[in-house]
Design a protein around this motif. Sequence first.
Motif, PDB file in Angstrom:
ATOM      1  N   GLU A   9     104.673  -4.323  69.999  1.00  0.00           N
ATOM      2  CA  GLU A   9     104.883  -3.152  70.842  1.00  0.00           C
ATOM      3  C   GLU A   9     105.450  -2.012  70.003  1.00  0.00           C
ATOM      4  OE1 GLU A   9     108.848  -5.243  70.845  1.00  0.00           O
ATOM      5  OE2 GLU A   9     106.734  -5.672  70.484  1.00  0.00           O
ATOM      6  N   ASN A  10     105.222  -0.758  70.441  1.00  0.00           N
ATOM      7  CA  ASN A  10     105.685   0.376  69.648  1.00  0.00           C
ATOM      8  C   ASN A  10     107.117   0.792  69.964  1.00  0.00           C
ATOM      9  OD1 ASN A  10     105.338   1.671  72.095  1.00  0.00           O
ATOM     10  ND2 ASN A  10     103.509   2.799  71.455  1.00  0.00           N
ATOM     11  N   GLU A  11     107.701   0.252  71.011  1.00  0.00           N
ATOM     12  CA  GLU A  11     109.110   0.489  71.287  1.00  0.00           C
ATOM     13  C   GLU A  11     109.695  -0.735  71.971  1.00  0.00           C
ATOM     14  OE1 GLU A  11     108.763   2.988  75.483  1.00  0.00           O
ATOM     15  OE2 GLU A  11     108.958   4.085  73.594  1.00  0.00           O
ATOM     16  N   ARG A  12     110.981  -0.891  71.853  1.00  0.00           N
ATOM     17  CA  ARG A  12     111.659  -2.081  72.365  1.00  0.00           C
ATOM     18  C   ARG A  12     111.418  -2.253  73.869  1.00  0.00           C
ATOM     19  NH1 ARG A  12     116.285  -5.036  70.430  1.00  0.00           N
ATOM     20  NH2 ARG A  12     117.308  -6.136  72.126  1.00  0.00           N
ATOM     21  N   ILE A  13     111.130  -3.487  74.265  1.00  0.00           N
ATOM     22  CA  ILE A  13     110.856  -3.798  75.668  1.00  0.00           C
ATOM     23  C   ILE A  13     112.172  -3.979  76.425  1.00  0.00           C
ATOM     24  CG2 ILE A  13     109.964  -5.600  77.206  1.00  0.00           C
ATOM     25  CD1 ILE A  13     107.733  -6.038  75.116  1.00  0.00           C
ATOM     26  N   GLU A  14     112.309  -3.242  77.500  1.00  0.00           N
ATOM     27  CA  GLU A  14     113.500  -3.362  78.347  1.00  0.00           C
ATOM     28  C   GLU A  14     113.190  -4.073  79.657  1.00  0.00           C
ATOM     29  OE1 GLU A  14     116.297  -2.673  77.093  1.00  0.00           O
ATOM     30  OE2 GLU A  14     115.702  -1.432  75.369  1.00  0.00           O
ATOM     31  N   ASP A  15     111.930  -3.989  80.083  1.00  0.00           N
ATOM     32  CA  ASP A  15     111.498  -4.618  81.329  1.00  0.00           C
ATOM     33  C   ASP A  15     110.600  -5.804  80.986  1.00  0.00           C
ATOM     34  OD1 ASP A  15     109.693  -5.203  83.617  1.00  0.00           O
ATOM     35  OD2 ASP A  15     110.693  -3.509  84.580  1.00  0.00           O
ATOM     36  N   LEU A  72      99.441 -16.238  65.106  1.00  0.00           N
ATOM     37  CA  LEU A  72      99.880 -14.985  65.698  1.00  0.00           C
ATOM     38  C   LEU A  72     101.096 -14.489  64.932  1.00  0.00           C
ATOM     39  CD1 LEU A  72      99.720 -15.496  69.594  1.00  0.00           C
ATOM     40  CD2 LEU A  72      98.108 -14.256  68.136  1.00  0.00           C
ATOM     41  N   ALA A  73     101.038 -13.245  64.490  1.00  0.00           N
ATOM     42  CA  ALA A  73     102.176 -12.638  63.792  1.00  0.00           C
ATOM     43  C   ALA A  73     102.759 -11.567  64.703  1.00  0.00           C
ATOM     44  CB  ALA A  73     101.734 -12.040  62.462  1.00  0.00           C
ATOM     45  N   TYR A  74     103.906 -11.882  65.299  1.00  0.00           N
ATOM     46  CA  TYR A  74     104.565 -10.904  66.157  1.00  0.00           C
ATOM     47  C   TYR A  74     105.302  -9.904  65.280  1.00  0.00           C
ATOM     48  CZ  TYR A  74     108.101  -8.641  68.930  1.00  0.00           C
ATOM     49  OH  TYR A  74     108.912  -7.684  69.485  1.00  0.00           O
ATOM     50  N   GLU A  75     104.874  -8.654  65.347  1.00  0.00           N
ATOM     51  CA  GLU A  75     105.481  -7.593  64.553  1.00  0.00           C
ATOM     52  C   GLU A  75     105.779  -6.388  65.439  1.00  0.00           C
ATOM     53  OE1 GLU A  75     104.143  -8.189  60.030  1.00  0.00           O
ATOM     54  OE2 GLU A  75     102.868  -6.822  61.160  1.00  0.00           O
ATOM     55  N   PRO A  76     107.008  -6.259  65.914  1.00  0.00           N
ATOM     56  CA  PRO A  76     107.349  -5.073  66.693  1.00  0.00           C
ATOM     57  C   PRO A  76     107.193  -3.833  65.815  1.00  0.00           C
ATOM     58  CG  PRO A  76     109.335  -6.301  66.108  1.00  0.00           C
ATOM     59  CD  PRO A  76     108.168  -7.142  65.698  1.00  0.00           C
ATOM     60  N   GLU A  77     106.362  -2.900  66.241  1.00  0.00           N
ATOM     61  CA  GLU A  77     106.052  -1.752  65.393  1.00  0.00           C
ATOM     62  C   GLU A  77     107.293  -0.932  65.058  1.00  0.00           C
ATOM     63  OE1 GLU A  77     102.788   0.461  67.014  1.00  0.00           O
ATOM     64  OE2 GLU A  77     101.574  -1.335  67.352  1.00  0.00           O
ATOM     65  N   TRP A  78     108.252  -0.955  65.946  1.00  0.00           N
ATOM     66  CA  TRP A  78     109.467  -0.165  65.727  1.00  0.00           C
ATOM     67  C   TRP A  78     110.417  -0.809  64.708  1.00  0.00           C
ATOM     68  CZ3 TRP A  78     113.598  -3.165  67.259  1.00  0.00           C
ATOM     69  CH2 TRP A  78     113.320  -4.176  68.184  1.00  0.00           C
ATOM     70  N   LYS A 127     116.572  -2.947  59.145  1.00  0.00           N
ATOM     71  CA  LYS A 127     116.974  -4.108  59.935  1.00  0.00           C
ATOM     72  C   LYS A 127     115.809  -4.615  60.766  1.00  0.00           C
ATOM     73  CE  LYS A 127     120.899  -4.295  61.991  1.00  0.00           C
ATOM     74  NZ  LYS A 127     122.020  -4.005  62.906  1.00  0.00           N
ATOM     75  N   ALA A 128     115.705  -5.926  60.881  1.00  0.00           N
ATOM     76  CA  ALA A 128     114.714  -6.537  61.756  1.00  0.00           C
ATOM     77  C   ALA A 128     115.164  -6.408  63.204  1.00  0.00           C
ATOM     78  CB  ALA A 128     114.551  -8.018  61.398  1.00  0.00           C
ATOM     79  N   ALA A 129     114.261  -6.746  64.127  1.00  0.00           N
ATOM     80  CA  ALA A 129     114.680  -6.885  65.521  1.00  0.00           C
ATOM     81  C   ALA A 129     115.722  -7.993  65.597  1.00  0.00           C
ATOM     82  CB  ALA A 129     113.471  -7.228  66.380  1.00  0.00           C
ATOM     83  N   ASP A 130     116.680  -7.866  66.521  1.00  0.00           N
ATOM     84  CA  ASP A 130     117.711  -8.895  66.607  1.00  0.00           C
ATOM     85  C   ASP A 130     117.097 -10.221  67.033  1.00  0.00           C
ATOM     86  OD1 ASP A 130     118.322  -9.212  69.753  1.00  0.00           O
ATOM     87  OD2 ASP A 130     117.987  -7.102  69.289  1.00  0.00           O
TER      88      ASP A 130
END
Length: 258
Positions: free
Chosen positions: A130-136, A165-171, A177-180
Amino acid sequence: MRRPIVGMSYKTYINTIDTATKKADELVEAAGNEKSVEKFIFPSIGLIYPVAKAIENSEINFGAQNISPYLEGAYTGELSIVSVKDIGGKYVEIGHAERKNTFYETLDMLNLKVKLTLEQNLIPVICIGENERIEDFDKGKKFFQAQIDAILNGINNEYLSNIILAYEPEWAIGKQKAADSSYVHMIHSMLREIISEFYGNEEADNIRIIYGGSVSENNVSEIVDHSDVDGVFVGRFGHDANNYQQILNSVKKLKVGN
């Protein structure tokens, strides 16, 4: 048990034969005879063959960062999967965020590349994110459902175990820093749940899902310390052989146990 993975891409940061082969030699030495973790690298396209020769007879495999969606023909400037196979490549990276955002690759084109890769008995490493962090959570799940449904459209269940599958948050790509880790774990569980809903529990249990996006020797342990995370897809932090070795050892310790 799903075999853990440490993959790595050079993008086009490393672009000369001397530098690429030197770094490949260093990776081979760092990996040693380790066999329990699946290892691959994606050199830049012009350096695939010299890197392939440098890692020949080692425990590291290689592939291409991109391929043509077509086997052969009048497609000037494209890389045919036939060439990748001919020099011993086993993997194809498909759908990286930069391919979608900078070069405007569509989900339909990615689907063609995945099908071709599977037809040629190579392993597609499919990047999704995703291109931005998911809140919902529900909206996030619908987003990934649509992405997976399009990219894997028409692919039979029997091929699922051959897909990574390579999960790579675009942001988080290319950041300090990686995603937490808790967020990464949540998305990986969501992705496995989606595969289960689309293809069944057995397929969801077999498919391997790895995380990419600012993975380093400092955060790899907390990222892979979850049953739904099968390894990592490393970028610039792994270009240094010492960092790569630490990442590899951390994945092995957590996923294999020794």
